[in-house]
Design an enzyme around this catalytic site. Structure first.
Site, mmCIF file in Angstrom:
data_model
loop_
_atom_site.group_PDB
_atom_site.id
_atom_site.type_symbol
_atom_site.label_atom_id
_atom_site.label_comp_id
_atom_site.label_asym_id
_atom_site.label_seq_id
_atom_site.Cartn_x
_atom_site.Cartn_y
_atom_site.Cartn_z
ATOM 1 N N LYS A 191 0.836 -1.219 0.000
ATOM 2 C CA LYS A 191 0.000 0.000 0.000
ATOM 3 C C LYS A 191 0.865 1.261 0.000
ATOM 4 O O LYS A 191 0.618 2.183 -0.759
ATOM 5 C CB LYS A 191 -0.898 0.057 1.248
ATOM 6 C CG LYS A 191 -1.935 -1.020 1.357
ATOM 7 C CD LYS A 191 -2.877 -0.742 2.528
ATOM 8 C CE LYS A 191 -2.195 -0.738 3.879
ATOM 9 N NZ LYS A 191 -1.672 -2.036 4.313
ATOM 10 N N ARG A 241 -9.331 1.747 8.871
ATOM 11 C CA ARG A 241 -8.960 0.384 9.220
ATOM 12 C C ARG A 241 -10.065 -0.326 9.997
ATOM 13 O O ARG A 241 -9.896 -1.481 10.402
ATOM 14 C CB ARG A 241 -7.714 0.421 10.092
ATOM 15 C CG ARG A 241 -6.440 -0.065 9.388
ATOM 16 C CD ARG A 241 -5.344 0.070 10.399
ATOM 17 N NE ARG A 241 -4.156 -0.646 10.211
ATOM 18 C CZ ARG A 241 -3.035 -0.134 9.691
ATOM 19 N NH1 ARG A 241 -3.029 1.055 9.165
ATOM 20 N NH2 ARG A 241 -1.939 -0.841 9.700
ATOM 21 N N ARG A 294 11.425 -6.304 5.045
ATOM 22 C CA ARG A 294 11.579 -4.885 4.706
ATOM 23 C C ARG A 294 12.332 -4.121 5.806
ATOM 24 O O ARG A 294 12.329 -4.505 6.969
ATOM 25 C CB ARG A 294 10.233 -4.236 4.399
ATOM 26 C CG ARG A 294 9.382 -3.919 5.589
ATOM 27 C CD ARG A 294 8.071 -3.265 5.151
ATOM 28 N NE ARG A 294 7.118 -3.224 6.234
ATOM 29 C CZ ARG A 294 5.832 -2.921 6.092
ATOM 30 N NH1 ARG A 294 5.339 -2.654 4.900
ATOM 31 N NH2 ARG A 294 5.032 -2.901 7.135
ATOM 32 N N ARG A 325 11.439 -2.028 11.341
ATOM 33 C CA ARG A 325 10.404 -1.394 12.159
ATOM 34 C C ARG A 325 10.120 -2.309 13.339
ATOM 35 O O ARG A 325 9.983 -3.514 13.158
ATOM 36 C CB ARG A 325 9.118 -1.264 11.323
ATOM 37 C CG ARG A 325 8.874 0.123 10.778
ATOM 38 C CD ARG A 325 7.707 0.137 9.836
ATOM 39 N NE ARG A 325 6.452 -0.290 10.436
ATOM 40 C CZ ARG A 325 5.277 -0.265 9.796
ATOM 41 N NH1 ARG A 325 5.224 0.176 8.552
ATOM 42 N NH2 ARG A 325 4.177 -0.650 10.387
ATOM 43 N N ARG A 362 -0.626 -8.365 13.625
ATOM 44 C CA ARG A 362 -1.216 -7.317 12.786
ATOM 45 C C ARG A 362 -2.089 -7.934 11.690
ATOM 46 O O ARG A 362 -3.130 -7.381 11.330
ATOM 47 C CB ARG A 362 -0.120 -6.434 12.187
ATOM 48 C CG ARG A 362 0.486 -5.505 13.230
ATOM 49 C CD ARG A 362 1.824 -4.945 12.813
ATOM 50 N NE ARG A 362 1.747 -4.139 11.635
ATOM 51 C CZ ARG A 362 2.766 -3.979 10.772
ATOM 52 N NH1 ARG A 362 3.902 -4.602 10.977
ATOM 53 N NH2 ARG A 362 2.618 -3.218 9.726
HETATM 54 P P1 AMP Z 1 0.957 0.960 9.346
HETATM 55 O O1 AMP Z 1 2.255 1.656 9.127
HETATM 56 O O2 AMP Z 1 -0.136 1.496 8.472
HETATM 57 O O3 AMP Z 1 1.075 -0.533 9.278
HETATM 58 O O4 AMP Z 1 0.501 1.317 10.847
HETATM 59 C C1 AMP Z 1 1.319 0.991 11.960
HETATM 60 C C2 AMP Z 1 0.482 0.946 13.226
HETATM 61 O O5 AMP Z 1 -0.140 2.223 13.460
HETATM 62 C C3 AMP Z 1 -0.676 -0.040 13.205
HETATM 63 O O6 AMP Z 1 -0.267 -1.373 13.534
HETATM 64 C C4 AMP Z 1 -1.590 0.560 14.278
HETATM 65 O O7 AMP Z 1 -1.087 0.308 15.582
HETATM 66 C C5 AMP Z 1 -1.446 2.060 14.015
HETATM 67 N N1 AMP Z 1 -2.430 2.526 13.020
HETATM 68 C C6 AMP Z 1 -2.157 3.016 11.774
HETATM 69 N N2 AMP Z 1 -3.280 3.372 11.149
HETATM 70 C C7 AMP Z 1 -4.319 3.118 11.990
HETATM 71 C C8 AMP Z 1 -5.726 3.259 11.918
HETATM 72 N N3 AMP Z 1 -6.334 3.726 10.821
HETATM 73 N N4 AMP Z 1 -6.458 2.889 13.000
HETATM 74 C C9 AMP Z 1 -5.872 2.429 14.124
HETATM 75 N N5 AMP Z 1 -4.546 2.241 14.251
HETATM 76 C C10 AMP Z 1 -3.757 2.583 13.200
#
Ligand code: AMP
Length: 224
Positions: free
Chosen positions: A13, A88, A127, A159, A170
């Protein structure tokens, strides 16, 4: 255009949202990046979200929706945006729909990048991100081999939530809470599904082609 990117963590994404943002001349808005920045700079928001992000769980909807609404009110998002990592949950999708409806500017399309779970785990575990500028490099990229960012020279790290254990959590969270969002946009006739198991340029070309019926006419910066 106003777009939403959907897909498993590791589906690509962020990569595709970055490329689309350049192609269309609109900002990519990543809630994950916003939370990570808040964590790094140890702000009040960072302290509020720390535990959730580190455990691979979702930050509460109220906090996340408020953050996105604030970001969407910035001038650079007026003519379009690409949301990466939001919505999400179905309540987030409903809140976004209501906010945008009030402004008369609904989401044009939601792009679902489809990959299988094992491929997603493989990509996440492989990654690396730059600890200085945040650039992300996929498994197998020369930068990952060298351990250095080709944009700023910073050291690459994993990360903290990309370890296999947290990645599996996740993915579970995704299946339980985020996959219904795909159905939400399908029901609104706004869903575009692309096969994310291919090379980056092929996936991008497919997305651009699939967006034509939703108002994309191929001109950069165009905002129907
Ligand atoms: P990502 O980089 O998009 O995988 O996001 C990393 C982390 O940020 C996720 O595992 C959640 O803990 C938090 N997070 C990101 N976007 C959201 C969202 N829309 N709603 C809730 N938590 C989020």
């Amino acid at each position: 255009m106003r777009l939403v990117m959907l897909g498993l963590p590791g589906a690509g994404k962020g990569t595709q949202a970055d490329l689309l943002a350049k192609e269309l001349g609109i900002p990519r808005i990543s809630t994950g990046d916003m939370f990570r920045e808040a964590l790094q700079s140890d702000t009040e928001l960072g302290r509020q979200v720390k535990e959730y992000v580190e455990r691979g769980e979702l930050v509460p909807d109220s906090l996340t929706v408020a953050l996105v609404e604030q970001r969407l009110s910035q001038p650079d998002a007026r003519d379009g945006f690409i949301l990466d990592g939001f919505p999400r949950t179905v309540p987030q999708a409903e809140a976004l729909r209501d906010t945008l409806a009030a402004a008369g500017k609904p989401i044009d399309a939601a792009v679902f990048i489809d990959v299988d779970q094992e491929e997603a785990i493989r990509r996440i575990a492989g990654r690396r991100v730059c600890s200085q500028c945040g650039a992300t490099y996929g498994a197998g990229a020369p930068e990952v081999e060298a351990g250095r960012c080709s944009q700023c020279g910073g050291p690459l790290v994993q990360r903290p939530d990309d370890t296999e254990e947290t990645a599996r959590r996740r993915l579970q969270v995704y299946m339980d809470q985020t996959h219904p969002v795909v159905e939400f946009y399908r029901a609104e006739n706004r869903l575009v599904t692309v096969d994310g198991g291919r090379d980056v340029p092929e996936v991008l070309a497919d997305i651009l082609e699939s967006l034509r019926p939703f108002g994309l006419d191929g001109r950069a910066g165009d905002a129907p």
